[in-house]
Write an enzyme that holds these catalytic residues in place. Sequence first.
Site, PDB file in Angstrom:
ATOM      1  N   HIS A  47      -1.233  -5.876  -9.001  1.00 13.44           N
ATOM      2  CA  HIS A  47      -2.026  -4.686  -8.698  1.00 13.44           C
ATOM      3  C   HIS A  47      -3.243  -5.090  -7.879  1.00 13.44           C
ATOM      4  O   HIS A  47      -3.848  -6.145  -8.110  1.00 13.44           O
ATOM      5  CB  HIS A  47      -2.460  -3.995  -9.994  1.00 13.44           C
ATOM      6  CG  HIS A  47      -3.077  -2.650  -9.783  1.00 13.44           C
ATOM      7  ND1 HIS A  47      -2.555  -1.728  -8.897  1.00 13.44           N
ATOM      8  CD2 HIS A  47      -4.179  -2.058 -10.319  1.00 13.44           C
ATOM      9  CE1 HIS A  47      -3.295  -0.628  -8.916  1.00 13.44           C
ATOM     10  NE2 HIS A  47      -4.291  -0.822  -9.770  1.00 13.44           N
ATOM     11  N   ASN A  82     -10.472   0.813  -9.226  1.00 18.16           N
ATOM     12  CA  ASN A  82      -9.042   0.830  -9.481  1.00 18.16           C
ATOM     13  C   ASN A  82      -8.439   2.039  -8.769  1.00 18.16           C
ATOM     14  O   ASN A  82      -8.812   3.178  -9.064  1.00 18.16           O
ATOM     15  CB  ASN A  82      -8.794   0.925 -10.991  1.00 18.16           C
ATOM     16  CG  ASN A  82      -7.328   0.779 -11.349  1.00 18.16           C
ATOM     17  OD1 ASN A  82      -6.453   0.894 -10.501  1.00 18.16           O
ATOM     18  ND2 ASN A  82      -7.053   0.539 -12.622  1.00 18.16           N
ATOM     19  N   CYS A  90      -0.761   0.375  -3.861  1.00 15.73           N
ATOM     20  CA  CYS A  90      -2.190   0.085  -3.992  1.00 15.73           C
ATOM     21  C   CYS A  90      -2.667  -0.842  -2.883  1.00 15.73           C
ATOM     22  O   CYS A  90      -3.807  -0.754  -2.425  1.00 15.73           O
ATOM     23  CB  CYS A  90      -2.487  -0.517  -5.357  1.00 15.73           C
ATOM     24  SG  CYS A  90      -1.495  -1.985  -5.750  1.00 15.73           S
TER      25      CYS A  90
END
Length: 507
Positions: free
Chosen positions: A233, A258, A68
């Site tokens: 994250h 996200n 990510c």
Amino acid sequence: MRAPARELFRDSAFPASDSSIFSSFSTPLVQFREEITWRRPQELCTSPRLFADNPQEGQVKQGLLGDCWFLCACAALQKSRHLLDQVFPPGQPSWRDQAYRGSFTCRVWQFGRWAEVTVDDRLPCLAGRLCFSRCQPEDVFWLPLLEKVYAKVYGSYEHLWAGQVADALVDLTGGLAERWNLKDLAKSGGRQDRPSVSEHRTCRQLLTLKDRCLISCSVLNPRAGTRELGEFHAFIVSDLRELRGLAGEGILLLRIQNPWGRRNWQGPWREGGEGWSRVQPGDASVLLAALRDGEFWVEEDEFLREFDEVTVGFPVSEAGHLQSLCSGKALCHTQELPGAWVKGQSAGGCRNNRGFPSNPKFWLRVLEPSELYVAVLQRPWTRLVGQAPVGDDRASRSPASRPGKDRQAVGLHIWKVPAEGEAQDASSLLLQEPLLSCVPHCYAQEVSRLCHLPAGTYRIVPSTYLPDTEGAFTVTVETRIDRRSIHSQEMLGQLLKEASFMAVMKS
């Protein structure tokens, strides 16, 4: 006769095999080892494209790979066409072209230069679909191809599992990035440093930056009961809006994306949440309609509470100059100074170590109050590793040369040099508080800080965390000097000739 089929490029340095996906078989990817296949884009859809008609419209989506941090940085390329062209040189053949041979070339910024990296377009798939990153729409392939280039630089896809958004921003833009600790921001009411050293950081400052640079936020610690806020994250701050509430109060909302592509946020500003009752129905309808897959709105207080860190990439002009996050000015004067921590000589460790004063010192003289960006960038320690330059196929396959996990924890400190007559010996560094510090950060390619310094003389001291830890680095100082300059020596010479000619004519 039918023309012979074109032979498509197969990258032997990064083959379509387990060696390109796995390094230590230590991540959850190992459970899919027997099921992953490799396919070219034309085997996945009928009309593959490199980019969408409007590159800013395509969404970045994460697959099975825990990268990510890299995907958030990729979103920076969607904000700037010249950055995208820098990473993807124009003129690459499409799948419909006669010139198509199954290869693509990207550029990645590595230790002070752009390195070209070529890969074939065979991509890891699972059940007939891309198993790692992808775009929305899925017939666009710039993202999975760039991810493959980055995996080649790192040595494998598995080496991309976990990292720093700031490092990927450096690699994809040739610029630098700044991290803000949101917990410090919340405690200090927006003040992170002394006023004379650095700008006050506030969430509202992000309003002026949202269209100029990439903003990412991260969760470093898991939150109980919030599955979408996974530990370590990273998210993209895709928009900020300041509204006037029904009670007349100002409300700052941040739109968060996200990379997992799921929208299951349960905060007060979720769809149908009680937060929307505080604003005009028209404003609520517009902001909710703007949401795409994986996006949600949060208010400033909620943002400071639920997230731990913000990373802001400095805007980079078409001329390649960093632009200040505060003033917007181009920091067009750059000085890069190489250095090294050498065991027994200049590897003094952090300020907790008695040997700290032996660390390399760089002198900086500021003639007038100035806005400066100071950074310490780690470099390959070639004397120890003996690897080929980054960008060379041998280097990209070597664990010793891969960025990330083998980096040192490095720090940056700036001291004001005492006035004449005061103690100025190196040992005084242990007794005096630095004017500015970036504490050692593990696995980061660089540590940096934008600061405002009054006129004076300063010492810049880069350090590692532990003593006798060797490594190489570059100290970069960038600033803007507002001085009139002669743009062309040729023009100056022409003016002198004309003046001389006029003097001869008059005499």
